[in-house]
Design a protein around this motif. Sequence first.
Motif, short mmCIF file in Angstrom:
data_model
loop_
_atom_site.label_atom_id
_atom_site.label_comp_id
_atom_site.label_asym_id
_atom_site.label_seq_id
_atom_site.Cartn_x
_atom_site.Cartn_y
_atom_site.Cartn_z
N GLU A 1 1.18 -1.36 -0.22
CA GLU A 1 -0.66 -0.15 -0.24
C GLU A 1 1.17 1.11 0.07
O GLU A 1 1.79 1.21 0.39
N TRP A 2 0.54 2.03 -0.77
CA TRP A 2 1.37 2.95 -0.77
C TRP A 2 0.58 4.42 -0.72
O TRP A 2 -0.47 4.37 -0.82
N TYR A 3 0.97 5.24 0.13
CA TYR A 3 -0.15 6.15 0.76
C TYR A 3 0.70 7.76 0.76
O TYR A 3 2.04 7.78 0.33
N LEU B 1 -4.97 6.87 0.17
CA LEU B 1 -4.15 5.99 -0.71
C LEU B 1 -4.65 5.79 -1.98
O LEU B 1 -5.22 6.13 -2.65
N TYR C 1 -1.94 4.09 -4.08
CA TYR C 1 -1.41 2.59 -4.96
C TYR C 1 -1.42 1.59 -3.94
O TYR C 1 -1.15 1.72 -2.67
N GLU C 2 -1.66 0.41 -4.58
CA GLU C 2 -1.78 -0.67 -3.71
C GLU C 2 -1.68 -2.15 -4.53
O GLU C 2 -1.41 -2.19 -5.45
N TYR C 3 -1.09 -3.00 -4.54
CA TYR C 3 -0.40 -4.20 -5.19
C TYR C 3 -1.17 -5.22 -4.29
O TYR C 3 -0.86 -5.89 -2.73
N SER C 4 -2.22 -6.44 -4.83
CA SER C 4 -2.41 -7.29 -4.27
C SER C 4 -2.75 -8.26 -5.70
O SER C 4 -3.96 -8.02 -6.03
N ARG D 1 -5.11 3.64 -7.66
CA ARG D 1 -6.55 4.72 -6.82
C ARG D 1 -6.80 5.77 -7.23
O ARG D 1 -5.56 6.39 -7.96
N CYS E 1 4.99 3.93 2.41
CA CYS E 1 5.24 2.55 1.80
C CYS E 1 4.62 0.75 3.11
O CYS E 1 5.66 1.14 3.20
N ASN E 2 3.82 0.81 2.42
CA ASN E 2 3.43 -0.49 4.11
C ASN E 2 3.40 -1.64 2.80
O ASN E 2 2.70 -2.23 1.73
N SER F 1 7.32 -1.17 6.99
CA SER F 1 6.96 0.54 6.10
C SER F 1 8.94 0.88 6.02
O SER F 1 9.40 1.23 6.31
#
Length: 215
Positions: A60-62, A72, A74-77, A83, A119-120, A137
């Motif tokens: 997860e990018w914040y 939020l 951007y995210e990667y799953s 987003r 960056c989490n 993080s």
Amino acid sequence: MDPQGLLCPAAALLLLMVHFGSPVCVEVPSDNQVVQGSSMKLLCISCMKREEVSADTFVEWYYKPEGGDNILIYEYSKGPLERVSPFHGRLQWDGSKDMQDVSITIHNVTLNDSGTFTCNITRELKFEIHRPSVRSSRVIHLVVTEEAGEDFTAVVSEIMMYILLVFLTFWLLVEMVYCYRKVSKNEEVSQESPTDYLAIPSENKENCSVPVEEQ
């Protein structure tokens, strides 16, 4: 057995181990300054501590502007997902296949993009009995400038170049003056020699001749 005879096989074995071994992961900090209008890679590397255990990685990018809240972006799953945010349409996934590098790139950076990026990374380890999660993080304080600041090393190099140029110019002038004086002095000496000879009385000129030895 000769120790030198064991050295070559040992070196070859070491090279093979390095060649076929897994790549080394090094966690390095990201750059935090960029000029507006350019692209900026937000570097986020999180090395897996136990490579022998497979894991599912979630990212997860914040983004947090100055005086604002986390957003939020951007995210990667199981795949990258952008987003809706002020960065929509300008983000690009730059992570690696092994998910140790989970970086993203911002294109066409603006002055309003300055702020804090977080960056989490969450890894779910796949053990046979249970699946514990490991979380880490990375924080990047991004500063966007209108123009690129001059590098201190480049400034020092430029100053040294000018100093060297001045020194060489001065040295060349000194050499030119020295050579000019030396040539002038030689010309004066060459001009004085015929004049001194003409000034000798005629009765003494015979004495100036070089005697010839009889055979």
